[in-house]
Enzyme design. Sequence first.
Site, PDB file in Angstrom:
ATOM      1  N   GLU A   1       6.841  -4.531  22.644  1.00  0.00           N
ATOM      2  CA  GLU A   1       5.855  -5.430  23.251  1.00  0.00           C
ATOM      3  C   GLU A   1       4.604  -5.551  22.388  1.00  0.00           C
ATOM      4  O   GLU A   1       4.057  -6.647  22.225  1.00  0.00           O
ATOM      5  CB  GLU A   1       5.441  -4.925  24.639  1.00  0.00           C
ATOM      6  CG  GLU A   1       6.582  -4.820  25.627  1.00  0.00           C
ATOM      7  CD  GLU A   1       7.182  -3.436  25.727  1.00  0.00           C
ATOM      8  OE1 GLU A   1       7.536  -3.036  26.845  1.00  0.00           O
ATOM      9  OE2 GLU A   1       7.299  -2.742  24.690  1.00  0.00           O
TER      10      GLU A   1
ATOM     11  N   CYS B   1       5.706   0.386  29.299  1.00  0.00           N
ATOM     12  CA  CYS B   1       5.012   1.660  29.473  1.00  0.00           C
ATOM     13  C   CYS B   1       3.535   1.382  29.773  1.00  0.00           C
ATOM     14  O   CYS B   1       3.093   0.235  29.760  1.00  0.00           O
ATOM     15  CB  CYS B   1       5.155   2.493  28.196  1.00  0.00           C
ATOM     16  SG  CYS B   1       4.138   1.883  26.829  1.00  0.00           S
TER      17      CYS B   1
ATOM     18  N   HIS C   1       5.554  -0.240  19.637  1.00  0.00           N
ATOM     19  CA  HIS C   1       6.524  -0.600  20.668  1.00  0.00           C
ATOM     20  C   HIS C   1       6.862  -2.082  20.521  1.00  0.00           C
ATOM     21  O   HIS C   1       6.062  -2.862  19.982  1.00  0.00           O
ATOM     22  CB  HIS C   1       5.943  -0.363  22.054  1.00  0.00           C
ATOM     23  CG  HIS C   1       5.822   1.080  22.420  1.00  0.00           C
ATOM     24  ND1 HIS C   1       5.755   1.500  23.728  1.00  0.00           N
ATOM     25  CD2 HIS C   1       5.758   2.201  21.662  1.00  0.00           C
ATOM     26  CE1 HIS C   1       5.651   2.813  23.767  1.00  0.00           C
ATOM     27  NE2 HIS C   1       5.642   3.266  22.518  1.00  0.00           N
TER      28      HIS C   1
ATOM     29  N   CYS D   1       1.746  -0.608  26.854  1.00  0.00           N
ATOM     30  CA  CYS D   1       2.193  -1.995  26.749  1.00  0.00           C
ATOM     31  C   CYS D   1       1.756  -2.809  27.961  1.00  0.00           C
ATOM     32  O   CYS D   1       1.340  -3.965  27.820  1.00  0.00           O
ATOM     33  CB  CYS D   1       3.702  -2.048  26.559  1.00  0.00           C
ATOM     34  SG  CYS D   1       4.223  -1.321  24.986  1.00  0.00           S
TER      35      CYS D   1
END
Length: 159
Positions: free
Chosen positions: A55, A83, A53, A86
Amino acid sequence: MTEAEGYMKEALAEAQKAFDAGEVPIGAVMVRNGEIIARGYNLRNTAKNPLCHAEMEIIHKAAGIVGDWRLEDCVLYVTVEPCPMCAGAIVQARIPKVVFGTRNNKAGCAGSILNILNEPRFNHQVLVEEGVLQEECSRLMRLFFRRFRKNNAPELTEE
């Protein structure tokens, strides 16, 4: 344009790279002392890795640049609400502030579904600013998923 909007524009440029690569268009930048030290975007499909992801990518890069797992003097700007994975990494990295563009009503953990970033039972809480360039961030996500649904719609054939 505010400082937060300027950094969010940079995160949006990263999200556009994800969009162009066929990835869910989420982009992020990490800022330290007024300077962007890391940039990244969603690479989950490209890398075939659920951890890639935006992040996670920039937390990893920023820790290498700072030389510590604690990112206590950094601010993370991301186009979409983090999410659970993260948000947990943000707490673990001791990032003091997260700025995001648009909410994630299906997986958001900065207030939409859960609020991991401000869970008082954890030893670190994160200041959250939301809605920065919300319309631009949301528009890119809508465009991506509209195209995704169109490209993945089943073909209708006559029997």
